[in-house]
Design a protein around this motif. Structure first.
Motif, PDB file in Angstrom:
ATOM      1  N   ASP A 112       0.820  -1.207   0.000  1.00  0.00           N
ATOM      2  CA  ASP A 112       0.000   0.000   0.000  1.00  0.00           C
ATOM      3  C   ASP A 112       0.857   1.261   0.000  1.00  0.00           C
ATOM      4  O   ASP A 112       0.360   2.353  -0.236  1.00  0.00           O
ATOM      5  CB  ASP A 112      -0.923   0.009   1.223  1.00  0.00           C
ATOM      6  N   VAL A 113       2.150   1.098   0.286  1.00  0.00           N
ATOM      7  CA  VAL A 113       3.057   2.246   0.397  1.00  0.00           C
ATOM      8  C   VAL A 113       4.336   1.965  -0.382  1.00  0.00           C
ATOM      9  O   VAL A 113       4.756   0.813  -0.529  1.00  0.00           O
ATOM     10  CB  VAL A 113       3.395   2.546   1.878  1.00  0.00           C
ATOM     11  N   PHE A 114       4.983   3.054  -0.855  1.00  0.00           N
ATOM     12  CA  PHE A 114       6.115   2.912  -1.755  1.00  0.00           C
ATOM     13  C   PHE A 114       7.159   3.986  -1.473  1.00  0.00           C
ATOM     14  O   PHE A 114       6.845   5.021  -0.882  1.00  0.00           O
ATOM     15  CB  PHE A 114       5.634   3.006  -3.207  1.00  0.00           C
ATOM     16  N   GLU A 115       8.390   3.729  -1.903  1.00  0.00           N
ATOM     17  CA  GLU A 115       9.461   4.699  -1.664  1.00  0.00           C
ATOM     18  C   GLU A 115       9.156   6.033  -2.334  1.00  0.00           C
ATOM     19  O   GLU A 115       9.463   7.093  -1.803  1.00  0.00           O
ATOM     20  CB  GLU A 115      10.798   4.142  -2.162  1.00  0.00           C
ATOM     21  N   LYS A 116       8.560   5.981  -3.512  1.00  0.00           N
ATOM     22  CA  LYS A 116       8.152   7.197  -4.204  1.00  0.00           C
ATOM     23  C   LYS A 116       6.679   7.069  -4.545  1.00  0.00           C
ATOM     24  O   LYS A 116       6.250   6.066  -5.126  1.00  0.00           O
ATOM     25  CB  LYS A 116       8.964   7.415  -5.495  1.00  0.00           C
ATOM     26  N   GLU A 117       5.905   8.076  -4.159  1.00  0.00           N
ATOM     27  CA  GLU A 117       4.465   8.064  -4.420  1.00  0.00           C
ATOM     28  C   GLU A 117       4.034   9.341  -5.137  1.00  0.00           C
ATOM     29  O   GLU A 117       4.497  10.419  -4.766  1.00  0.00           O
ATOM     30  CB  GLU A 117       3.691   7.912  -3.100  1.00  0.00           C
ATOM     31  N   PRO A 118       3.179   9.230  -6.175  1.00  0.00           N
ATOM     32  CA  PRO A 118       2.632   8.003  -6.742  1.00  0.00           C
ATOM     33  C   PRO A 118       3.730   7.074  -7.280  1.00  0.00           C
ATOM     34  O   PRO A 118       4.800   7.554  -7.681  1.00  0.00           O
ATOM     35  CB  PRO A 118       1.736   8.502  -7.879  1.00  0.00           C
ATOM     36  N   LEU A 119       3.465   5.787  -7.326  1.00  0.00           N
ATOM     37  CA  LEU A 119       4.422   4.827  -7.850  1.00  0.00           C
ATOM     38  C   LEU A 119       4.686   5.138  -9.319  1.00  0.00           C
ATOM     39  O   LEU A 119       3.744   5.233 -10.112  1.00  0.00           O
ATOM     40  CB  LEU A 119       3.859   3.407  -7.710  1.00  0.00           C
ATOM     41  N   PRO A 120       5.960   5.356  -9.699  1.00  0.00           N
ATOM     42  CA  PRO A 120       6.283   5.698 -11.088  1.00  0.00           C
ATOM     43  C   PRO A 120       5.778   4.649 -12.072  1.00  0.00           C
ATOM     44  O   PRO A 120       5.756   3.449 -11.768  1.00  0.00           O
ATOM     45  CB  PRO A 120       7.817   5.755 -11.086  1.00  0.00           C
ATOM     46  N   GLU A 121       5.379   5.091 -13.244  1.00  0.00           N
ATOM     47  CA  GLU A 121       4.842   4.188 -14.255  1.00  0.00           C
ATOM     48  C   GLU A 121       5.855   3.145 -14.711  1.00  0.00           C
ATOM     49  O   GLU A 121       5.474   2.066 -15.176  1.00  0.00           O
ATOM     50  CB  GLU A 121       4.350   4.986 -15.470  1.00  0.00           C
ATOM     51  N   ASP A 122       7.153   3.457 -14.576  1.00  0.00           N
ATOM     52  CA  ASP A 122       8.170   2.510 -15.025  1.00  0.00           C
ATOM     53  C   ASP A 122       8.608   1.536 -13.927  1.00  0.00           C
ATOM     54  O   ASP A 122       9.529   0.744 -14.112  1.00  0.00           O
ATOM     55  CB  ASP A 122       9.399   3.244 -15.576  1.00  0.00           C
ATOM     56  N   SER A 123       7.926   1.559 -12.774  1.00  0.00           N
ATOM     57  CA  SER A 123       8.275   0.626 -11.708  1.00  0.00           C
ATOM     58  C   SER A 123       7.930  -0.799 -12.123  1.00  0.00           C
ATOM     59  O   SER A 123       6.814  -1.066 -12.598  1.00  0.00           O
ATOM     60  CB  SER A 123       7.526   0.969 -10.419  1.00  0.00           C
ATOM     61  N   PRO A 124       8.840  -1.747 -11.931  1.00  0.00           N
ATOM     62  CA  PRO A 124       8.560  -3.147 -12.259  1.00  0.00           C
ATOM     63  C   PRO A 124       7.409  -3.729 -11.445  1.00  0.00           C
ATOM     64  O   PRO A 124       6.803  -4.721 -11.850  1.00  0.00           O
ATOM     65  CB  PRO A 124       9.880  -3.864 -11.918  1.00  0.00           C
ATOM     66  N   LEU A 125       7.110  -3.112 -10.315  1.00  0.00           N
ATOM     67  CA  LEU A 125       6.052  -3.641  -9.454  1.00  0.00           C
ATOM     68  C   LEU A 125       4.699  -3.691 -10.169  1.00  0.00           C
ATOM     69  O   LEU A 125       3.872  -4.565  -9.887  1.00  0.00           O
ATOM     70  CB  LEU A 125       5.934  -2.797  -8.179  1.00  0.00           C
ATOM     71  N   TRP A 126       4.459  -2.757 -11.085  1.00  0.00           N
ATOM     72  CA  TRP A 126       3.189  -2.725 -11.810  1.00  0.00           C
ATOM     73  C   TRP A 126       2.955  -4.010 -12.599  1.00  0.00           C
ATOM     74  O   TRP A 126       1.806  -4.431 -12.784  1.00  0.00           O
ATOM     75  CB  TRP A 126       3.150  -1.550 -12.784  1.00  0.00           C
ATOM     76  N   GLU A 127       4.028  -4.609 -13.089  1.00  0.00           N
ATOM     77  CA  GLU A 127       3.916  -5.719 -14.032  1.00  0.00           C
ATOM     78  C   GLU A 127       3.991  -7.098 -13.387  1.00  0.00           C
ATOM     79  O   GLU A 127       3.795  -8.109 -14.058  1.00  0.00           O
ATOM     80  CB  GLU A 127       5.032  -5.613 -15.089  1.00  0.00           C
ATOM     81  N   LEU A 128       4.277  -7.170 -12.098  1.00  0.00           N
ATOM     82  CA  LEU A 128       4.484  -8.461 -11.455  1.00  0.00           C
ATOM     83  C   LEU A 128       3.148  -9.117 -11.088  1.00  0.00           C
ATOM     84  O   LEU A 128       2.319  -8.520 -10.401  1.00  0.00           O
ATOM     85  CB  LEU A 128       5.353  -8.298 -10.207  1.00  0.00           C
ATOM     86  N   ASP A 129       2.962 -10.369 -11.521  1.00  0.00           N
ATOM     87  CA  ASP A 129       1.714 -11.082 -11.267  1.00  0.00           C
ATOM     88  C   ASP A 129       1.540 -11.479  -9.809  1.00  0.00           C
ATOM     89  O   ASP A 129       0.417 -11.781  -9.379  1.00  0.00           O
ATOM     90  CB  ASP A 129       1.644 -12.345 -12.142  1.00  0.00           C
ATOM     91  N   ASN A 130       2.652 -11.510  -9.056  1.00  0.00           N
ATOM     92  CA  ASN A 130       2.573 -11.937  -7.650  1.00  0.00           C
ATOM     93  C   ASN A 130       2.529 -10.751  -6.689  1.00  0.00           C
ATOM     94  O   ASN A 130       2.897 -10.868  -5.524  1.00  0.00           O
ATOM     95  CB  ASN A 130       3.750 -12.854  -7.302  1.00  0.00           C
ATOM     96  N   VAL A 131       2.056  -9.605  -7.184  1.00  0.00           N
ATOM     97  CA  VAL A 131       1.986  -8.387  -6.373  1.00  0.00           C
ATOM     98  C   VAL A 131       0.592  -7.775  -6.457  1.00  0.00           C
ATOM     99  O   VAL A 131      -0.006  -7.713  -7.531  1.00  0.00           O
ATOM    100  CB  VAL A 131       3.031  -7.347  -6.834  1.00  0.00           C
ATOM    101  N   ILE A 132       0.089  -7.326  -5.311  1.00  0.00           N
ATOM    102  CA  ILE A 132      -1.148  -6.546  -5.249  1.00  0.00           C
ATOM    103  C   ILE A 132      -0.776  -5.143  -4.786  1.00  0.00           C
ATOM    104  O   ILE A 132      -0.107  -4.972  -3.757  1.00  0.00           O
ATOM    105  CB  ILE A 132      -2.161  -7.161  -4.270  1.00  0.00           C
ATOM    106  N   LEU A 133      -1.177  -4.128  -5.551  1.00  0.00           N
ATOM    107  CA  LEU A 133      -0.847  -2.738  -5.237  1.00  0.00           C
ATOM    108  C   LEU A 133      -2.110  -1.951  -4.910  1.00  0.00           C
ATOM    109  O   LEU A 133      -3.124  -2.083  -5.591  1.00  0.00           O
ATOM    110  CB  LEU A 133      -0.163  -2.062  -6.429  1.00  0.00           C
ATOM    111  N   THR A 134      -2.031  -1.119  -3.869  1.00  0.00           N
ATOM    112  CA  THR A 134      -3.073  -0.138  -3.591  1.00  0.00           C
ATOM    113  C   THR A 134      -2.391   1.209  -3.357  1.00  0.00           C
ATOM    114  O   THR A 134      -1.258   1.266  -2.885  1.00  0.00           O
ATOM    115  CB  THR A 134      -3.930  -0.530  -2.363  1.00  0.00           C
ATOM    116  N   PRO A 135      -3.054   2.332  -3.701  1.00  0.00           N
ATOM    117  CA  PRO A 135      -2.413   3.655  -3.715  1.00  0.00           C
ATOM    118  C   PRO A 135      -2.423   4.376  -2.366  1.00  0.00           C
ATOM    119  O   PRO A 135      -2.989   5.451  -2.233  1.00  0.00           O
ATOM    120  CB  PRO A 135      -3.223   4.404  -4.759  1.00  0.00           C
ATOM    121  N   HIS A 136      -1.744   3.797  -1.360  1.00  0.00           N
ATOM    122  CA  HIS A 136      -1.672   4.385  -0.019  1.00  0.00           C
ATOM    123  C   HIS A 136      -3.081   4.722   0.475  1.00  0.00           C
ATOM    124  O   HIS A 136      -3.333   5.821   0.988  1.00  0.00           O
ATOM    125  CB  HIS A 136      -0.782   5.630  -0.028  1.00  0.00           C
ATOM    126  N   SER A 137      -3.958   3.759   0.330  1.00  0.00           N
ATOM    127  CA  SER A 137      -5.369   3.986   0.671  1.00  0.00           C
ATOM    128  C   SER A 137      -5.874   3.041   1.752  1.00  0.00           C
ATOM    129  O   SER A 137      -7.072   3.033   2.061  1.00  0.00           O
ATOM    130  CB  SER A 137      -6.240   3.818  -0.584  1.00  0.00           C
TER     131      SER A 137
END
Length: 319
Positions: free
Chosen positions: A254-279
């Protein structure tokens, strides 16, 4: 003689405004999130609830400010040194988030365990696939890093799933619903025992990059990592590497080193990750809990000439 002044730099319901005004009937109370509402009042305000980065005027020599109520649990974005130098008390919103964030933690844990996130993707593409579903939450071990209000509520829910709970914090003081409590110095010792590692700690000089390459290599390859604390507690590049190479099974973030999470972050593309926008802390009851459970009791103490005691920040510790 001018009235004492209280600024609430948030849009709160009339009922909550009325509760506050009834306690300070002789004060001028300014309420509103819009900068135009509070900007000309911050220098003369004795109390500010809902600190904003543009409130620097409240820190000059002529300021009347004596107490700030943060609208968030984390206070790392506040000018702590300036507050300490001017003896301005700071109280946090710690405790307001215990229910919504613990619910988010378990939403992520259950989704990763029961592959719900994968099935949602399949539904979007009309794909009928089993996704190798096999894991259960029941009977597993949860390591909760940080035993504040959120950690305690998470531990309570974990016991309903028959989980073993290991708590990690500065002291080994026992806690209800925690089977084993260890100090932060023993973090690496307990990580190999955890099926879920849940980070709830605030960001301080001590917790910055608390999790890095060593910690992810120490965790089980079948374990899941959940972070709802602060992004900077984790070395994000090390986390990405651990996820890409399957050193850990997955992550809910839910939290990241840089927010909003940059579009080029590999985290967006990983199938084993669930992301929420610091919410994770969002809730319909946020303002009510903050005003009624924290701010009003503290305000009553303040009016008696006492320091507000609920969630009073220790500037040396940073929380």
């Amino acid at each position: 003689m001018s009235k004492r002044k209280l600024v609430i730099a948030q849009n709160i319901e009339k009922e909550l405004q009325g509760q506050v005004k009834n306690i300070v009937p002789d004060w001028e109370v300014i309420v509103g999130k819009d900068q135009e509402t509070w900007q000309k009042h911050v220098q003369s305000a004795e109390i500010i609830a809902g600190w904003k980065k543009d409130m620097s005027a409240a820190l000059n020599a002529a300021s009347s400010l004596r107490w700030v109520q943060s609208w968030s649990a984390g206070v790392d974005s506040h000018p702590l040194e300036a507050f300490a130098e001017r003896s301005i008390a700071l109280t946090s919103a710690n405790g307001v988030h215990a229910y919504p964030i613990s619910e988010t933690i378990f939403a992520m844990m259950l989704s990763l365990t029961r592959k719900i996130h994968a099935y949602v993707r399949n539904q979007q593409s009309k794909t009928w696939a089993h996704e190798h579903l096999k894991l259960e939450l029941h009977g597993k071990t949860a390591g909760i890093i940080g035993m504040g209000a959120i950690g305690k509520e998470t531990a309570k829910i974990a016991k309903a799933f028959g989980m073993k709970v290991i708590g990690v914090r500065h002291s080994q003081k026992p806690e209800e619903f925690v089977d084993e409590m260890v100090t932060t110095e023993r973090l690496n010792e307990v990580l190999p025992s955890c099926d879920y590692v849940i980070v709830t700690v605030p960001l301080t000089s001590e917790t910055h990059h608390l999790f890095g390459e060593k910690q992810f290599h120490t965790m089980k390859s079948s374990s899941f990592f959940i972070n709802i604390g602060r992004g900077e507690v984790v070395d994000e590049s090390a986390l990405v590497e651990a996820l890409q190479t399957e050193k850990i099974a997955g992550a809910g973030l839910d939290v990241f080193e840089k927010e909003p999470l940059p579009e080029d972050s590999p985290l967006w593309e990983l199938d084993n990750v669930i992301l929420t926008p610091h919410s994770a802390g969002s809730t319909e009851h946020y303002d009510k809990r903050l005003i009624e459970d924290i701010f009003i009791p503290n305000l009553k103490e303040y009016l008696k000439g006492e320091a507000p005691s609920i969630n009073l920040v220790d500037f040396d510790k940073g929380y």
